[in-house]
Design an enzyme around this catalytic site. Sequence first.
Site, PDB file in Angstrom:
ATOM      1  CE  LYS A  10     -26.010  20.118  71.711  1.00 49.43           C
ATOM      2  NZ  LYS A  10     -26.681  19.336  70.234  1.00 49.43           N
ATOM      3  CB  SER A  51     -28.359  22.210  68.327  1.00 53.28           C
ATOM      4  OG  SER A  51     -28.249  20.799  68.504  1.00 53.28           O
ATOM      5  CB  SER A  95     -27.418  18.689  66.172  1.00 56.02           C
ATOM      6  OG  SER A  95     -28.643  19.538  65.885  1.00 56.02           O
TER       7      SER A  95
END
Length: 485
Positions: A79, A154, A178
């Site tokens: 990420k 996210s 997330s």
Amino acid sequence: MSLLNLRLQDVHNKLHAKEITVTDLVNESYNRIDEVDGKVRAFLTLGKEQALARAGALDEKLGTDDSRGLLFGLPIGVKDNIVTEGLTTTCASQFLRNYDPIYSATVVKKLQEADAVTIGKLNMDEFAMGGSNENSSFHPTYNPWNTEYVPGGSSGGSAASVAAGEVFFSLGSDTGGSIRQPASYCGVVGLKPTYGLVSRFGLVAFASSLDQIGPLTKNVEDSAYLLQAIAGHDPSDSTSLNVDVPDYLSALTGDVKGLRVAVPKEYVGQGIDPKVKEAVQAALKTLESLGAIVEEVSLPHTEYAVATYYLLASSEASSNLARFDGVRYGVRADNPKNLLDVYLRSRSEGFGDEVKRRIMLGTYALSSGYYDAYYLKAQKVRTLIKRDFDQVFENYDVVIGPTAPTPAFKIGSQTSDPLTMYLNDILTIPVSLAGIPAISVPCGLADGLPVGLQIIGKALDEATVLRVAHAYEQHTEFHKLRPQL
């Protein structure tokens, strides 16, 4: 079958039999990205040259004792709020579009030590603020199951990359859900560890008392492998727990006989999609058939969790993002008139709407005259939410319910209504506030979109969470389903 769809043990065996090489695996990953990422758009940055060079070096180790680790040579995505030396780390924000870190996060170093190969950086909601991946300042990511739908957020890029078969697994971060919510939306496994079990050093901070790095994988066994590699104390992280890390793989026994399962009535009540509820109830029956004892309980302060979370997380974000001022690093406004103009224009131009919204909310909650009414009150309610879990865990081994109240929603359908968007995390937020571990595993489909089952455990009891998730997975086929891109 793609090499990326094989079980880790099967890949390991092929590598040691020299039927394949690490270079083959890395090339397979990039070929798959070339094939499907135009539709999914999971990646922001690719590091092909570095990855192939590393693959070549690892191929030299094949057949030696140094190549025995089960993550050896496996392609992984990271990420884009986890810093990586040699790869741009943007947090999907224009503010950091030119940020090249001079060090790597502890989790990245640990994966390097395990000889995994970083393929690239994955898209996300800007600074991890969002639940749909539509808040990326570069482009949205699309759900591989239906590209008209969001992948969640996210960590939407992290979940989508695994679901699309672009990498074996990925790292995400979870502040209020997330990792788990996008795992549910994309039909993969997402684990949020106990707060402090995995180092946050090198994770760009959103809400420091909530942020936690964790794995997104195709199945529970892979999740255990990855957690084993990244868990453990880190002196560079003041919130890191100095505890022994158990052997998570040994917990995958398939046996849940006699385990006590609590089902909060608040997690299966009003507001939960009937098809989601049906899938979760079927999953509970599967666990009962395996000998688990399932009973209904109450977590009475659940209704206050969303308000509590957004006050606390926004307050911490307001403080953490103050460092992005256009002076030290990141993007700076052109031709400012004075220092105040540098701050004003750099932050106005660099941050997106959702980030600005949360900074403003957090600054208001921390301001003089409102601190006690909002921030302090929210901290007290957080304690009550944690106490609810503590009381349930006196009599039960795990808490189980849906991961999200609905399947994925259509892109653009909630962008004009932030409050509705925030409510998508209503079932994951209480776990984050309590700092305890939870995993989302696929448990069915609703209108062709995946549904996630959330299994919540006691602090530092990831072993039991993984055990229950693995036992359920072994008696169902949902984790084997793949989207047809």
